[in-house]
Design a protein around this motif. Structure first.
Motif, mmCIF file in Angstrom:
data_model
loop_
_atom_site.group_PDB
_atom_site.id
_atom_site.type_symbol
_atom_site.label_atom_id
_atom_site.label_comp_id
_atom_site.label_asym_id
_atom_site.label_seq_id
_atom_site.Cartn_x
_atom_site.Cartn_y
_atom_site.Cartn_z
ATOM 1 N N THR A 146 0.849 -1.184 0.000
ATOM 2 C CA THR A 146 0.000 0.000 0.000
ATOM 3 C C THR A 146 0.887 1.238 0.000
ATOM 4 N N SER A 147 0.421 2.312 -0.627
ATOM 5 C CA SER A 147 1.145 3.575 -0.541
ATOM 6 C C SER A 147 0.167 4.744 -0.584
ATOM 7 N N ARG A 148 0.531 5.824 0.071
ATOM 8 C CA ARG A 148 -0.276 7.045 0.069
ATOM 9 C C ARG A 148 0.645 8.253 0.144
ATOM 10 N N PHE A 149 0.270 9.303 -0.553
ATOM 11 C CA PHE A 149 0.942 10.575 -0.344
ATOM 12 C C PHE A 149 0.559 11.128 1.016
ATOM 13 N N LEU A 150 1.525 11.704 1.705
ATOM 14 C CA LEU A 150 1.244 12.432 2.936
ATOM 15 C C LEU A 150 0.436 13.672 2.583
ATOM 16 N N ARG A 151 -0.720 13.820 3.228
ATOM 17 C CA ARG A 151 -1.561 15.006 2.983
ATOM 18 C C ARG A 151 -1.070 16.154 3.865
ATOM 19 N N SER A 152 0.128 16.602 3.582
ATOM 20 C CA SER A 152 0.704 17.738 4.292
ATOM 21 C C SER A 152 0.098 19.034 3.760
ATOM 22 N N ASP A 153 0.308 20.127 4.478
ATOM 23 C CA ASP A 153 -0.131 21.421 3.965
ATOM 24 C C ASP A 153 0.578 21.733 2.654
ATOM 25 N N ALA A 154 1.867 21.366 2.577
ATOM 26 C CA ALA A 154 2.628 21.606 1.346
ATOM 27 C C ALA A 154 1.996 20.871 0.171
ATOM 28 N N PHE A 155 1.660 19.599 0.364
ATOM 29 C CA PHE A 155 1.060 18.803 -0.709
ATOM 30 C C PHE A 155 -0.288 19.391 -1.127
ATOM 31 N N LYS A 156 -1.098 19.784 -0.159
ATOM 32 C CA LYS A 156 -2.433 20.292 -0.475
ATOM 33 C C LYS A 156 -2.362 21.653 -1.168
ATOM 34 N N LEU B 136 -2.086 4.252 6.581
ATOM 35 C CA LEU B 136 -1.185 5.295 6.072
ATOM 36 C C LEU B 136 -1.886 6.642 5.903
ATOM 37 N N GLU B 137 -3.030 6.815 6.527
ATOM 38 C CA GLU B 137 -3.742 8.084 6.447
ATOM 39 C C GLU B 137 -3.056 9.142 7.313
ATOM 40 N N THR B 138 -3.087 10.372 6.834
ATOM 41 C CA THR B 138 -2.544 11.509 7.568
ATOM 42 C C THR B 138 -3.555 11.933 8.627
ATOM 43 N N LEU B 139 -3.121 12.008 9.888
ATOM 44 C CA LEU B 139 -4.045 12.287 10.979
ATOM 45 C C LEU B 139 -3.997 13.737 11.436
ATOM 46 N N GLU B 140 -2.829 14.221 11.832
ATOM 47 C CA GLU B 140 -2.762 15.594 12.323
ATOM 48 C C GLU B 140 -1.337 16.125 12.199
ATOM 49 N N GLN B 141 -1.244 17.441 12.053
ATOM 50 C CA GLN B 141 0.052 18.107 12.013
ATOM 51 C C GLN B 141 0.471 18.485 13.431
ATOM 52 N N VAL B 142 1.755 18.332 13.717
ATOM 53 C CA VAL B 142 2.284 18.676 15.040
ATOM 54 C C VAL B 142 3.489 19.595 14.868
ATOM 55 N N ASP B 143 3.514 20.663 15.649
ATOM 56 C CA ASP B 143 4.587 21.650 15.610
ATOM 57 C C ASP B 143 5.424 21.495 16.878
ATOM 58 N N TRP B 144 6.687 21.098 16.726
ATOM 59 C CA TRP B 144 7.573 20.919 17.878
ATOM 60 C C TRP B 144 7.663 22.191 18.721
ATOM 61 N N SER B 145 7.661 23.346 18.074
ATOM 62 C CA SER B 145 7.876 24.593 18.810
ATOM 63 C C SER B 145 6.732 24.905 19.768
ATOM 64 N N THR B 146 5.605 24.194 19.632
ATOM 65 C CA THR B 146 4.500 24.344 20.585
ATOM 66 C C THR B 146 4.873 23.760 21.943
ATOM 67 N N PHE B 147 5.786 22.781 21.933
ATOM 68 C CA PHE B 147 6.090 22.046 23.160
ATOM 69 C C PHE B 147 7.455 22.397 23.749
ATOM 70 N N CYS B 148 8.409 22.803 22.922
ATOM 71 C CA CYS B 148 9.701 23.238 23.439
ATOM 72 C C CYS B 148 10.338 24.187 22.428
ATOM 73 N N ALA B 149 11.301 24.947 22.880
ATOM 74 C CA ALA B 149 11.837 26.046 22.080
ATOM 75 C C ALA B 149 12.864 25.550 21.060
ATOM 76 N N VAL B 150 12.364 24.934 19.994
ATOM 77 C CA VAL B 150 13.237 24.519 18.891
ATOM 78 C C VAL B 150 12.575 24.902 17.567
ATOM 79 N N ASN B 151 13.407 25.212 16.583
ATOM 80 C CA ASN B 151 12.915 25.583 15.257
ATOM 81 C C ASN B 151 13.088 24.472 14.232
ATOM 82 N N SER B 152 13.685 23.365 14.651
ATOM 83 C CA SER B 152 13.861 22.222 13.764
ATOM 84 C C SER B 152 14.173 21.005 14.617
#
Length: 539
Positions: A85-95, A165-181
């Motif tokens: 099975t394969s699926r494209f990640l439904r990221s904001d970039a892809f959409k 392989l469905e895309t569930l939710e986007q998570v931003d690390w910077s919400t939880f600790c002070a990192v940009n990558s």
């Protein structure tokens, strides 16, 4: 047909690998594989792979292999049968890209041009804005608190369902600790605590940060709740932090490799104004040394002693462990740090003499061991080799109070050179990560992508090799057999592609001990060369 080999390939007349970096369609409904040989019935679970699989939208094209839109792949194994099975990640970039049929989101090597639908003033001022981080998680599957995510090297990742392989939710690390990558290569303690690294760009300048994510969560909290920065390391140059893809961990220490592949902060901040992508802010400074930073896992404090060595570039570490007062750091090293340039799509799509020239100008990655003395004090003698371990040719010399210079030991013999170097290393991670070990596996690179699978025995530095001309195996993944006693008791899983055959894709299963083929599962799909993956055992 497939066998353990002792012969290597040449450096001329390389076949084209352009089909390995072309866009493909997803396969959302499981299709059965054709089995040849035997897929052991005890393998119950899925090999999950992640990688770029769409390289253009409309008339706009990506520049670098790392830019392609993420596709998630699953080879599910159950009772000797396999489905794909394969699926494209439904990221904001892809959409966003799909909606406009043009590249709307900047990636590692491609700058998105201003939206033509905006007015002239909006387009003008957009050049003075920082590039927003992509959420195109096309590098690896990672696991936090039992949940699977796909990640790249930004602060954005996506939770995914490993079954559908469905895309569930986007998570931003910077919400939880002070990192940009963050990296796409976290490490795990036996209790499930997860560690990662990420940069931060604050008022005081860039910092390298080590992050810890606790192993458990309540039903009401987000997965990364409780993540914290354990340690921040100041770069040797505030305006030129290092680019890095991963880090190392032993039982009691983290090792951060600050390499001479540098990010120019000013160039990064002005990328859009100059019409350049993130990739263009990275450059190689061969005159600089590589610095190995040692951080105590319990206290989060960095050692005042820094370990230096001749400058090298690295994507991946193999293992790190402590023994007899030393820390052994095993790593894939390139003496030439321009490796990122090789993966420009214009290089990967060349053929004939032009492709040969790219390969012949490519640096090779080789497995090396650095030995770091852990107890360096004012009384430690200077100007003599501190490595007292028998049979080791690595050296480590204290030059002053806070400086130890290390020279590596090769983790291979001369036979290794014919296979073109090593990438995508793996070990029996669950049982031997942070511990003394005997075997590692990886891809041999007599081409720009892996064209063989290697098994190294560190006891005598001998190789076992799987190779067949015209076939390109991906990163090997080790899966231990039930009730395994010996370190290499299990199988190696690798997805193999054949660019000269339409839909010539199969899952290869090797006996990890003998490196002989047990079986393969062929699927009638075209699949690009993927980057990383994991085995998800069925429960």
């Amino acid at each position: 047909m497939y066998q353990v080999m002792n012969a290597g390939g040449g450096k001329k007349g390389l076949e084209t690998i352009a089909p390995l970096v072309r866009s493909v369609e997803e396969t959302p409904d499981p299709i059965p594989a054709k089995i040849q040989g035997t897929i052991p019935h005890w393998i119950n679970g899925s090999l999950l792979r992640d990688g770029p699989a769409k390289f253009e939208f409309g008339n706009t094209h990506y520049n670098h292999w790392f830019d392609g839109m993420a596709m998630l792949h699953k080879f599910k194994m159950e009772k000797g049968q396999v489905t794909y099975t394969s699926r494209f990640l439904r990221s904001d970039a892809f959409k966003k890209n799909s909606e406009r049929d043009r590249i709307m989101v900047s990636e590692f090597g491609t700058l998105a041009l201003p939206d033509p639908c905006k007015n002239i003033y909006q387009r003008f001022f957009s050049y003075f804005q920082m590039i927003k981080p992509t959420d195109n998680g096309n590098v690896n599957f990672v696991k936090y608190k039992g949940d699977y995510y796909v990640s790249t090297e930004s602060n954005m990742m996506h939770k995914v369902n490993p079954e559908s392989l469905e895309t569930l939710e986007q998570v931003d690390w910077s919400t939880f600790c002070a990192v940009n990558s963050t990296t796409a290569h976290p490490h795990y303690d036996p209790d499930g605590t997860c560690f990662n690294m990420g940069n931060s760009y604050g008022i005081t300048g860039p910092q390298y940060n080590i992050i810890a994510v606790p192993p458990e969560k309540s039903d009401a909290e987000d997965t990364l709740q409780g993540a914290k920065v354990l340690c921040s390391i100041t770069p040797a140059s505030r305006t030129q932090p290092s680019y890095y893809h991963s880090f190392a961990m032993s039982e009691n220490y983290f090792v951060f490799i600050e390499q001479p592949s540098k990010i120019d902060v000013v160039s990064l901040a002005t990328c859009k104004l100059r019409g350049k992508a993130f990739y263009d802010a990275i450059y190689w400074t061969p005159e600089l040394e590589t610095i190995l930073h040692l951080i105590d896992k319990r206290t989060g404090k960095a050692s005042p002693v820094k370990y230096y060595t001749k400058g090298f570039f690295s994507f991946h570490q193999i293992n790190a462990f402590e023994e007899d007062g030393f820390l052994m750091l095993d790593i894939c090293c390139y003496d030439d740090g321009r490796t990122l340039d090789i993966y420009l799509l214009q290089n990967l799509r060349k053929s004939g003499e032009a492709l040969d020239e790219v390969y012949n100008n490519t640096g090779r990655g080789f497995p090396r061991r650095f030995v770091l003395p852990l107890h360096v004090t004012d009384d430690t003698p200077t100007d003599q080799n501190l490595n007292t371990r028998p049979f080791s040719t690595a050296t480590c010399v204290k030059e002053n109070t806070n400086r130890v210079f290390c020279q590596h030991e090769d983790l291979h013999n001369d036979d290794f050179y014919q296979y073109g170097g090593l990438e995508f290393p793996c070990i029996n991670y669950e049982r031997y990560n942070t511990k003394p070990y005997r075997y590692f596996y990886g891809c041999g690179l007599r081409h720009l992508f892996g064209d063989s699978l290697l098994k190294m025995d560190l006891n005598d530095k001998t190789l076992k090799v799987w190779y067949q001309k015209g076939f390109f195996p991906s990163e090997p993944v080790f899966v231990a057999s039930p009730n395994a006693v010996e370190e290499d008791e299990g199988v190696i899983l690798s997805v193999v592609l054949c660019p000269s055959q339409e839909k010539g894709t199969f899952l290869l299963v090797l006996d990890a001990k003998t490196f002989e083929e047990l079986g393969k599962a062929s699927v009638p799909v075209n699949m690009p060369y993927s980057i990383h993956g994991v085995f998800n055992a069925s429960t």
